[in-house]
Scaffold this motif. Structure first.
Motif, PDB file in Angstrom:
ATOM      1  N   LEU A   1       2.738  24.509  -5.321  1.00 56.69           N
ATOM      2  CA  LEU A   1       3.840  23.583  -5.114  1.00 56.69           C
ATOM      3  C   LEU A   1       4.223  23.449  -3.654  1.00 56.69           C
ATOM      4  CD1 LEU A   1       6.257  24.192  -8.129  1.00 56.69           C
ATOM      5  CD2 LEU A   1       4.865  22.182  -7.641  1.00 56.69           C
ATOM      6  N   ASP A   2       4.196  24.560  -2.916  1.00 58.58           N
ATOM      7  CA  ASP A   2       4.589  24.495  -1.516  1.00 58.58           C
ATOM      8  C   ASP A   2       3.630  23.608  -0.720  1.00 58.58           C
ATOM      9  OD1 ASP A   2       2.541  26.294  -1.957  1.00 58.58           O
ATOM     10  OD2 ASP A   2       3.233  27.755  -0.462  1.00 58.58           O
ATOM     11  N   GLU A   3       2.328  23.749  -0.986  1.00 52.15           N
ATOM     12  CA  GLU A   3       1.346  22.922  -0.292  1.00 52.15           C
ATOM     13  C   GLU A   3       1.459  21.456  -0.717  1.00 52.15           C
ATOM     14  OE1 GLU A   3      -2.493  24.537  -0.923  1.00 52.15           O
ATOM     15  OE2 GLU A   3      -2.053  26.460   0.051  1.00 52.15           O
ATOM     16  N   LEU A   4       1.676  21.236  -2.012  1.00 49.74           N
ATOM     17  CA  LEU A   4       1.836  19.877  -2.515  1.00 49.74           C
ATOM     18  C   LEU A   4       3.063  19.215  -1.911  1.00 49.74           C
ATOM     19  CD1 LEU A   4       0.936  17.647  -4.473  1.00 49.74           C
ATOM     20  CD2 LEU A   4       2.324  18.751  -6.242  1.00 49.74           C
ATOM     21  N   GLN A   5       4.159  19.961  -1.870  1.00 50.61           N
ATOM     22  CA  GLN A   5       5.392  19.435  -1.291  1.00 50.61           C
ATOM     23  C   GLN A   5       5.194  19.070   0.174  1.00 50.61           C
ATOM     24  OE1 GLN A   5       8.917  19.208  -2.689  1.00 50.61           O
ATOM     25  NE2 GLN A   5       8.705  17.826  -0.953  1.00 50.61           N
ATOM     26  N   ALA A   6       4.534  19.931   0.932  1.00 43.39           N
ATOM     27  CA  ALA A   6       4.322  19.676   2.354  1.00 43.39           C
ATOM     28  C   ALA A   6       3.456  18.438   2.566  1.00 43.39           C
ATOM     29  CB  ALA A   6       3.679  20.897   3.011  1.00 43.39           C
ATOM     30  N   ALA A   7       2.411  18.302   1.769  1.00 45.01           N
ATOM     31  CA  ALA A   7       1.517  17.152   1.921  1.00 45.01           C
ATOM     32  C   ALA A   7       2.213  15.854   1.539  1.00 45.01           C
ATOM     33  CB  ALA A   7       0.272  17.350   1.062  1.00 45.01           C
ATOM     34  N   ILE A   8       2.954  15.885   0.455  1.00 40.19           N
ATOM     35  CA  ILE A   8       3.668  14.681   0.008  1.00 40.19           C
ATOM     36  C   ILE A   8       4.765  14.307   1.005  1.00 40.19           C
ATOM     37  CG2 ILE A   8       5.160  13.743  -1.791  1.00 40.19           C
ATOM     38  CD1 ILE A   8       2.268  13.825  -2.596  1.00 40.19           C
ATOM     39  N   THR A   9       5.403  15.317   1.594  1.00 40.29           N
ATOM     40  CA  THR A   9       6.421  15.048   2.616  1.00 40.29           C
ATOM     41  C   THR A   9       5.812  14.337   3.811  1.00 40.29           C
ATOM     42  OG1 THR A   9       7.763  16.953   1.928  1.00 40.29           O
ATOM     43  CG2 THR A   9       8.119  16.094   4.159  1.00 40.29           C
ATOM     44  N   ARG A  10       4.622  14.765   4.211  1.00 38.99           N
ATOM     45  CA  ARG A  10       3.945  14.098   5.334  1.00 38.99           C
ATOM     46  C   ARG A  10       3.630  12.641   4.996  1.00 38.99           C
ATOM     47  NH1 ARG A  10       1.377  19.207   5.747  1.00 38.99           N
ATOM     48  NH2 ARG A  10      -0.422  18.457   4.538  1.00 38.99           N
ATOM     49  N   ILE A  11       3.216  12.405   3.765  1.00 38.73           N
ATOM     50  CA  ILE A  11       2.948  11.027   3.343  1.00 38.73           C
ATOM     51  C   ILE A  11       4.241  10.203   3.392  1.00 38.73           C
ATOM     52  CG2 ILE A  11       2.280   9.577   1.392  1.00 38.73           C
ATOM     53  CD1 ILE A  11       0.344  11.800   0.564  1.00 38.73           C
TER      54      ILE A  11
ATOM     55  N   GLN B   1       6.773  10.646   5.373  1.00 31.74           N
ATOM     56  CA  GLN B   1       7.092  10.358   6.773  1.00 31.74           C
ATOM     57  C   GLN B   1       6.239   9.224   7.314  1.00 31.74           C
ATOM     58  OE1 GLN B   1       6.411  14.249   8.388  1.00 31.74           O
ATOM     59  NE2 GLN B   1       8.456  15.018   7.871  1.00 31.74           N
ATOM     60  N   GLN B   2       4.995   9.175   6.894  1.00 30.74           N
ATOM     61  CA  GLN B   2       4.085   8.125   7.376  1.00 30.74           C
ATOM     62  C   GLN B   2       4.411   6.761   6.772  1.00 30.74           C
ATOM     63  OE1 GLN B   2       0.321   9.745   6.192  1.00 30.74           O
ATOM     64  NE2 GLN B   2       0.401  11.424   7.683  1.00 30.74           N
ATOM     65  N   THR B   3       4.936   6.750   5.538  1.00 28.47           N
ATOM     66  CA  THR B   3       5.199   5.489   4.838  1.00 28.47           C
ATOM     67  C   THR B   3       6.679   5.120   4.820  1.00 28.47           C
ATOM     68  OG1 THR B   3       5.299   6.730   2.749  1.00 28.47           O
ATOM     69  CG2 THR B   3       3.180   5.702   3.340  1.00 28.47           C
ATOM     70  N   ASN B   4       7.517   5.967   5.422  1.00 26.05           N
ATOM     71  CA  ASN B   4       8.965   5.737   5.446  1.00 26.05           C
ATOM     72  C   ASN B   4       9.562   5.726   4.043  1.00 26.05           C
ATOM     73  OD1 ASN B   4      11.408   5.394   6.808  1.00 26.05           O
ATOM     74  ND2 ASN B   4      11.280   3.154   6.752  1.00 26.05           N
ATOM     75  N   LEU B   5       9.062   6.620   3.199  1.00 18.29           N
ATOM     76  CA  LEU B   5       9.563   6.750   1.839  1.00 18.29           C
ATOM     77  C   LEU B   5      10.341   8.050   1.672  1.00 18.29           C
ATOM     78  CD1 LEU B   5       6.453   5.651  -0.273  1.00 18.29           C
ATOM     79  CD2 LEU B   5       8.559   4.343   0.099  1.00 18.29           C
ATOM     80  N   SER B   6      11.390   8.002   0.873  1.00 23.71           N
ATOM     81  CA  SER B   6      12.122   9.201   0.478  1.00 23.71           C
ATOM     82  C   SER B   6      11.431   9.762  -0.764  1.00 23.71           C
ATOM     83  CB  SER B   6      13.584   8.850   0.177  1.00 23.71           C
ATOM     84  OG  SER B   6      14.283   9.982  -0.304  1.00 23.71           O
TER      85      SER B   6
ATOM     86  N   GLY C   1       0.774  -1.232   0.000  1.00 24.23           N
ATOM     87  CA  GLY C   1       0.000   0.000   0.000  1.00 24.23           C
ATOM     88  C   GLY C   1       0.804   1.279   0.000  1.00 24.23           C
ATOM     89  N   LEU C   2       2.051   1.254  -0.498  1.00 20.03           N
ATOM     90  CA  LEU C   2       2.880   2.461  -0.451  1.00 20.03           C
ATOM     91  C   LEU C   2       2.433   3.506  -1.465  1.00 20.03           C
ATOM     92  CD1 LEU C   2       6.442   0.884  -0.001  1.00 20.03           C
ATOM     93  CD2 LEU C   2       5.005   1.958   1.734  1.00 20.03           C
ATOM     94  N   ALA C   3       1.992   3.068  -2.625  1.00 17.37           N
ATOM     95  CA  ALA C   3       1.622   4.021  -3.680  1.00 17.37           C
ATOM     96  C   ALA C   3       0.249   4.643  -3.437  1.00 17.37           C
ATOM     97  CB  ALA C   3       1.650   3.326  -5.036  1.00 17.37           C
ATOM     98  N   ASP C   4      -0.631   3.917  -2.765  1.00 14.18           N
ATOM     99  CA  ASP C   4      -2.026   4.347  -2.654  1.00 14.18           C
ATOM    100  C   ASP C   4      -2.209   5.751  -2.084  1.00 14.18           C
ATOM    101  OD1 ASP C   4      -2.668   1.938  -3.710  1.00 14.18           O
ATOM    102  OD2 ASP C   4      -3.327   1.017  -1.844  1.00 14.18           O
TER     103      ASP C   4
END
Length: 285
Positions: free
Chosen positions: A57-67, A69-74, A14-17
């Motif tokens: 972009l700033d909001e997108l970057q912040a949201a994707i960064t949170r994801i 952190q939750q999924t342990n993905l770089s 479920g990493l991509a979802d």
């Protein structure tokens, strides 16, 4: 706006979802998606190219960064249009200074509309060139020239690099590094004509085959695939019968290779070509 999202990390379900669900909730159109599970290494890698109107972009970057952190993905979010007038380049070198010098001169003279953000080397041979042009220098190699690939990624992130240029950088990037900066962001100079002469001694191989035409290839780096279908530019030069190999190599290194790389990088920076599903396409064609 075109946006590229890359994600690399320990394999799990479920990493991509969550990434896909988030971008589609914004109304994004998915133009390209690639996912790889490296079972032997237990590594997951994904590239997602989306098209999104009125992107923040700033909001997108912040949201994707949170994801991440939750999924342990770089995870990295990159929009080529954000700095299309002057993208930031990282020039990676080992010994030969000529390709890097050609890029620096072309940027200085306005032929390549980009900024040299940093020069990276696994050896210090080209450090003086960076200092000459006032470009930040980072050595990521040990005393034997072995590169710290994680350190390279840290430097690329630190300098907010758009494109990574391997200007006769004589180390092979691991697949994880290629995935982190996937999507047509890593450009390599190979000192031979592909696909005919791959490997580390293309001049010698062509000479042994009694070739009278030699060349260089500028291509996108694609993880785990042969470089034959990702060619951006090729240049050649013809030699008379009987020319010595040393003279052929000198002509190639001092003139043909730098010319090939500079024109290839210009094509990418000017938006003439881009990488799509592992193939180079002409923009607007």
């Amino acid at each position: 706006m075109r946006i590229v999202i890359t994600a690399v990390g320990p394999d799990n379900v479920g990493l991509a979802d969550p990434i896909i669900h988030y971008v589609t909730s914004l109304g994004a159109n998915i133009a390209e998606i690639q996912m790889y599970d490296h079972d032997e290494e237990a590594v997951f890698a994904m590239l997602l190219r989306i098209e999104l109107e009125n992107a923040r972009l700033d909001e997108l970057q912040a949201a994707i960064t949170r994801i991440g952190q939750q999924t342990n993905l770089s995870i990295r979010v990159w929009a080529p249009e954000a700095r299309q007038n002057c993208p930031r380049l990282a020039i990676c070198t080992t010994y030969r200074p000529e390709p890097a010098l050609a890029l620096l001169r072309a940027m200085r003279d306005g032929q390549i509309k980009a900024e040299p953000a940093v020069m990276i080397g696994n050896r210090d041979a080209c450090r003086g060139l960076a200092e000459q042009f006032g470009v930040e220098w980072r050595n990521i190699g040990d005393d034997q020239g072995r590169a710290d690939d994680d350190k390279m990624i840290d430097v690329l992130d630190e300098f907010e690099v758009d494109y990574v240029i391997l200007a006769r950088y004589m180390r092979v990037l691991p697949a994880s590094s290629c995935w982190k900066y996937a999507g047509g962001r890593i450009i390599n100079l190979h000192h031979g004509l592909l696909p005919s002469f791959p490997g580390i001694r293309p001049y010698h191989d062509a000479f042994s085959a009694r070739m009278l035409t030699y060349g260089a290839t500028c291509h996108f780096i694609v993880p785990e695939l042969d470089a034959g279908n990702q060619i951006i530019n090729q240049t050649t030069f013809t030699t008379p019968p009987g020319m010595k190999l040393d003279d052929i190599i000198r002509l190639g290194q001092e003139d043909n290779e730098p010319r090939c790389l500079a024109e290839g990088v210009r094509r990418v920076v000017d938006g003439e070509v881009q990488l799509h599903f592992h193939r180079v396409i002409a923009v607007g064609s």
